[in-house]
Write a protein that holds these residues in place. Structure first.
Motif, PDB file in Angstrom:
ATOM      1  N   ILE A 266       0.831  -1.203   0.000  1.00 58.89           N
ATOM      2  CA  ILE A 266       0.000   0.000   0.000  1.00 58.89           C
ATOM      3  C   ILE A 266       0.866   1.254   0.000  1.00 58.89           C
ATOM      4  O   ILE A 266       0.564   2.246  -0.685  1.00 58.89           O
ATOM      5  CB  ILE A 266      -0.950  -0.003   1.214  1.00 58.89           C
ATOM      6  N   GLU A 267       1.976   1.202   0.741  1.00 56.67           N
ATOM      7  CA  GLU A 267       2.878   2.354   0.830  1.00 56.67           C
ATOM      8  C   GLU A 267       3.476   2.722  -0.523  1.00 56.67           C
ATOM      9  O   GLU A 267       3.864   3.877  -0.743  1.00 56.67           O
ATOM     10  CB  GLU A 267       4.010   2.051   1.829  1.00 56.67           C
ATOM     11  N   LEU A 268       3.577   1.757  -1.426  1.00 59.09           N
ATOM     12  CA  LEU A 268       4.199   1.993  -2.740  1.00 59.09           C
ATOM     13  C   LEU A 268       3.225   2.592  -3.749  1.00 59.09           C
ATOM     14  O   LEU A 268       3.623   2.945  -4.854  1.00 59.09           O
ATOM     15  CB  LEU A 268       4.752   0.677  -3.304  1.00 59.09           C
ATOM     16  N   ARG A 269       1.952   2.715  -3.383  1.00 58.31           N
ATOM     17  CA  ARG A 269       0.916   3.070  -4.347  1.00 58.31           C
ATOM     18  C   ARG A 269       0.256   4.409  -4.017  1.00 58.31           C
ATOM     19  O   ARG A 269       0.273   4.862  -2.875  1.00 58.31           O
ATOM     20  CB  ARG A 269      -0.157   1.973  -4.386  1.00 58.31           C
ATOM     21  N   ARG A 377      -2.745  13.994 -17.569  1.00 59.48           N
ATOM     22  CA  ARG A 377      -2.938  12.552 -17.449  1.00 59.48           C
ATOM     23  C   ARG A 377      -1.865  11.986 -16.523  1.00 59.48           C
ATOM     24  O   ARG A 377      -0.757  12.533 -16.436  1.00 59.48           O
ATOM     25  CB  ARG A 377      -2.885  11.874 -18.817  1.00 59.48           C
ATOM     26  N   TRP A 378      -2.205  10.938 -15.823  1.00 58.00           N
ATOM     27  CA  TRP A 378      -1.258  10.271 -14.916  1.00 58.00           C
ATOM     28  C   TRP A 378      -1.510   8.774 -14.964  1.00 58.00           C
ATOM     29  O   TRP A 378      -2.657   8.313 -14.983  1.00 58.00           O
ATOM     30  CB  TRP A 378      -1.472  10.785 -13.486  1.00 58.00           C
ATOM     31  N   PHE A 379      -0.424   7.989 -15.010  1.00 61.78           N
ATOM     32  CA  PHE A 379      -0.527   6.537 -14.994  1.00 61.78           C
ATOM     33  C   PHE A 379       0.270   6.000 -13.817  1.00 61.78           C
ATOM     34  O   PHE A 379       1.369   6.505 -13.529  1.00 61.78           O
ATOM     35  CB  PHE A 379       0.028   5.916 -16.283  1.00 61.78           C
ATOM     36  N   GLY A 380      -0.240   4.989 -13.169  1.00 57.11           N
ATOM     37  CA  GLY A 380       0.519   4.383 -12.083  1.00 57.11           C
ATOM     38  C   GLY A 380      -0.291   3.393 -11.275  1.00 57.11           C
ATOM     39  O   GLY A 380      -1.508   3.224 -11.469  1.00 57.11           O
ATOM     40  N   ARG A 381       0.382   2.738 -10.346  1.00 58.26           N
ATOM     41  CA  ARG A 381      -0.263   1.744  -9.484  1.00 58.26           C
ATOM     42  C   ARG A 381      -0.966   2.438  -8.326  1.00 58.26           C
ATOM     43  O   ARG A 381      -0.435   3.369  -7.733  1.00 58.26           O
ATOM     44  CB  ARG A 381       0.762   0.740  -8.997  1.00 58.26           C
ATOM     45  N   THR A 382      -2.172   1.941  -8.023  1.00 52.19           N
ATOM     46  CA  THR A 382      -3.020   2.587  -7.026  1.00 52.19           C
ATOM     47  C   THR A 382      -3.690   1.536  -6.151  1.00 52.19           C
ATOM     48  O   THR A 382      -3.631   0.329  -6.421  1.00 52.19           O
ATOM     49  CB  THR A 382      -4.118   3.412  -7.714  1.00 52.19           C
ATOM     50  N   ILE A 383      -4.359   2.024  -5.096  1.00 56.30           N
ATOM     51  CA  ILE A 383      -5.260   1.198  -4.318  1.00 56.30           C
ATOM     52  C   ILE A 383      -6.588   1.944  -4.226  1.00 56.30           C
ATOM     53  O   ILE A 383      -6.611   3.155  -3.962  1.00 56.30           O
ATOM     54  CB  ILE A 383      -4.697   0.852  -2.919  1.00 56.30           C
ATOM     55  N   ILE A 384      -7.692   1.247  -4.499  1.00 53.74           N
ATOM     56  CA  ILE A 384      -9.007   1.884  -4.516  1.00 53.74           C
ATOM     57  C   ILE A 384      -9.951   1.158  -3.553  1.00 53.74           C
ATOM     58  O   ILE A 384      -9.640   0.060  -3.071  1.00 53.74           O
ATOM     59  CB  ILE A 384      -9.629   1.899  -5.929  1.00 53.74           C
TER      60      ILE A 384
END
Length: 775
Positions: A266-269, A377-384
């Motif tokens: 989670i900390e990485l996202r 625009r932004w791309f990346g790993r997330t948590i939802i």
């Protein structure tokens, strides 16, 4: 002059030269087989010893006439075989894929050749449909097209087959359900208790047994007695190259996947769990692979997030899970079931963006200005954290009523989606709104109703945001690799074939509709105009599938030529990694190239090979889907034998007229003997003309037809023409002059009026619906 007698070799001791000549003749006659010196002496019945035969073989190998294929085993070198006596050999060899016909001959699809190479049945040399083969070609004198012969099967398309078991006293044979049936010998100890006439899956263990002269295999699964709906659906999957079960190694790996999200991850996202987020899917979907988030920023701009299940977090390169996902490449959606690309624990649980749960995602987040234009625009790993799971129908009800849960957010998203759509069509996107056939099924899978799915704003809303994400991801990689290419998985679509477009225009003109096609841009506009005209004139709907066939097929490739149908310079598939392996590859490459200093490049040639496999499996899945629809349509019509329906003439052949029913889109055929008079077929195959009264029936004309007979095995519906409430019959056994014998029809069906919904799994390609799924 006396004719010189041919010297007999049986029982003779041949000289070295004679022996070489006889050996070469022998091997050419048995061009598919391999022999050792002892076998040759026995076959030819010659007095030469083993050493002299071995020397002659060595000489033929040195001259290139034979080749060594094992320890002291030899076979004719196919390149040395003479071409047909009546042909001019071009001495070319190629590799290609077998496209077999039901007659047993085939066309070999060779990349780089403008035409497919025809191979007659006698030159197939054991190759089967879908195999990759090496061929040699020649051009028959006076003909333009190449003929060929299979030299070698380079790679088998499948090693497991579905078939029917035939048991005998000491052995058994499985007769496969393939395009050309294959007989596979099975030992009685390998039957797994299968009974005579059971449907089974058999795995080939030996392709050419030296004793039995046929493939040998062992049964790996017993499906049961043939004929049930379940077995027919399984047969469709297996015959198109899809395994029904996951391998043991995949199941074992799946067991050990983490079911919780580690805090360190989670900390990485980027954490967006507090932002309003929801999913919109078909009512019976279980694999929720995309979600939308929405919020207004402090400066009045709008932020919309497209969040995609982070499958690549769970499916790592080099694992059995990854290899199996690649081999399958896609989930397959049949009418009554889904065969997933990933095990259920992943597709329906860990990777599914279920409501009221934290989920790992890969996101494309866009900022829109006050005119709904993308400015960031932004791309990346997330948590939802999804707040709500909507069905399409629920969202449509809210949009129609203007009130309900998250009504304001949905209205704003719909407004933006409409502007994206309008902009897309203004730039040349073609509207591929083809009718999608859906079924309402009983609990046992029997079709109760067939209807055409209606696509509304709720479907289009999702589609437009998915198209945006796919386009922008591809654009990001293309721009970043402007100086040094970053090999990537693009989804491309070439311009339409000009000759096919001309045929379409001529066909449309005969139906009274004119099209302007002076340039590729004009073609796009003409196709969109055709779609609008078809809304008012149902007969023109028959032109839409023909228009689609003028197009090249959309494929995956590393060569970015753009997507003509969508009007995009850059396009990929990013939004459905649960059911498409292409998207998994896209996620991996994109993630390694995010950030200013990161440039990650895979080997382009290896990536291209993966693209070819994924494209091939996608075509297999589409074929399986079409076959399941056709099967269920025929099954539905079994209950309507004797009923009368309205239909449109969809095709004309030498033996009859094809008619597509207006309500259900079921297609059947009226043989000419079940029409009112003898007809002559126009050379264009666009119309027929009656010999007695000159009546003309054209493609697109509406007719009343009665369902006469159905054949599930052949997926066929036979129809009869109905005139003034009576059915035409023929009493002419010759089949040329057809009489006007008639019989009273039994009843008339009003068609399918109740449009109850029954989805068959999630089908979002560029974003939503069946048609976009193939983009």
């Amino acid at each position: 002059m006396t004719k010189k007698k041919k010297k007999k070799i049986k029982g003779s001791k041949l000289s070295s030269k004679q022996l070489q000549r006889e050996l070469l003749k022998f091997f050419r006659y048995h061009s598919k087989k391999q022999f050792n010196p002892r076998q040759i002496i026995k076959k030819l019945k010659i007095e030469n010893n083993k050493d002299s035969v071995q020397y002659a073989l060595d000489q033929l190998v040195a001259s290139g006439s034979l080749k060594v294929v094992g320890e002291y085993r030899y076979k004719v070198d196919a390149a040395s075989l003479p071409a047909s006596d009546n042909a001019k050999s071009d001495r070319n060899t190629y590799q290609g894929k077998v496209d077999m016909t039901r007659k047993g001959d085939a066309y070999i699809l060779v990349e780089g050749l403008s035409d497919d190479v025809h191979v007659s049945e006698k030159y197939m040399n054991g190759a089967l449909h879908g195999d990759t083969v090496s061929i040699r070609t020649w051009r028959p004198r006076g003909r333009k097209k190449l003929e060929g012969e299979v030299l070698e099967v380079v790679e088998r398309a499948q090693s497991a087959f579905l078939g029917t078991l035939q048991r005998f006293s000491r052995h058994a044979v499985v007769v496969t359900d393939s395009v050309v049936p294959l007989e596979i010998r099975v030992a009685t100890k390998d039957l797994m208790d299968a009974q005579h006439d059971d449907k089974v899956i058999v795995a080939i263990t030996e392709w050419e047994h030296s004793r039995y002269k046929q493939p040998v295999g062992e049964i790996t699964a017993v499906l049961g007695a043939a004929g049930s709906h379940d077995i027919e659906m399984k047969s469709i999957l297996i015959n198109n190259g899809f395994d029904l079960e996951f391998p043991a190694a995949v199941k074992e790996e799946t067991k050990h996947l983490l079911t919780h999200i580690p805090e360190a991850e989670i900390e990485l996202r980027r954490d967006i769990r507090e932002i309003t987020t929801f999913t919109i899917d078909p009512d019976n979907a279980k694999d929720f692979d995309d979600a939308l988030s929405i919020r207004y920023l402090e400066d009045g701009r709008l932020e919309v997030g497209v969040h995609i299940a982070d499958v690549s977090y769970y499916v790592r390169p080099g694992t059995a899970l990854d290899q199996e996902a690649f081999e399958r490449s896609t989930s397959v959606y049949l009418v009554d079931r889904v065969l997933p690309m990933l095990p259920e624990k992943l597709s329906n649980e860990l990777c599914s963006l279920r409501p009221n749960e934290d989920s790992l995602t890969f996101s494309a987040i866009f900022v829109f200005d006050e005119k709904d234009r993308v400015v960031e625009r932004w791309f990346g790993r997330t948590i939802i954290h999804s707040d709500r799971r909507f069905t399409y129908d629920e969202v449509q009800d809210i949009l129609d009523a203007g009130k309900g849960e998250y009504a304001q957010e949905l209205k704003v998203l719909n407004r933006v989606a409409k502007k994206l759509r309008k902009q897309r069509f203004r730039k040349g996107s073609i509207n591929f709104e083809t009718d999608e056939v859906k079924f309402r099924l009983a609990e046992d899978g029997t079709p109760l109703e067939v209807y055409v799915k209606e696509r509304k704003d709720a479907h289009l809303l999702i589609e437009d945001f998915m198209l945006l994400a796919n386009r922008e991801v591809a654009t990001y990689i293309d721009q970043k690799g402007k100086d040094t290419e970053i090999p990537f998985v693009y989804r491309v679509h070439d311009e339409p074939d000009p000759d096919r477009v001309e045929d379409l225009v001529a066909f449309a003109r005969d139906m009274g509709y004119n099209m302007n096609i002076k340039s590729p841009k004009d073609v796009a506009k003409a196709y969109n105009a055709l779609g609008k005209a078809a809304e008012k004139n149902p007969a023109l709907k028959l032109l839409e599938p023909i228009a689609i066939r003028t197009m090249a097929k959309a494929i995956y490739t590393t060569d970015n030529i753009g997507h003509y149908g969508l009007g995009f310079d850059n396009y990929t598939h990013f939004t459905s990694p649960i059911r498409r392996y292409s998207d998994v590859l896209v996620h991996r490459i994109l993630e390694r190239n995010l950030g200013e200093g990161n440039f990650f490049r895979v080997k382009k040639d290896k990536l291209e090979l993966r693209c070819k496999h994924i494209s091939s499996m996608e075509r297999n899945a589409q074929t399986a889907e079409r076959e399941s629809i056709k099967y269920k349509q025929v099954e539905f019509m079994e209950k309507h034998i004797g009923d009368v329906f309205a239909g449109l003439v969809s095709g004309i052949a030498e033996f009859g007229v094809f008619v597509e029913l207006i309500d259900s889109r079921c297609e059947g055929m009226i043989p000419y003997e079940l029409m009112d008079q003898p007809y002559e077929v126009d050379s264009s195959r666009l119309s027929i003309k009656g010999r007695h009264n000159g009546r003309v029936i054209k493609r697109g004309d509406q007719l009343d037809v009665q369902i006469v007979k159905t054949d599930l095995q052949r997926r066929r519906i036979d129809m009869a023409l109905v005139e003034d409430g009576e059915v035409m019959t023929s009493e002419d056994s010759g089949g040329n002059a057809r009489s006007n014998g008639r019989q009273q029809n039994r009843r008339r069906s009003s068609g399918n009026n109740n449009r109850s919904r029954s989805g068959n799994g999630k089908r979002k390609g560029g974003g939503g619906g069946r048609s976009s799924r193939k983009r």
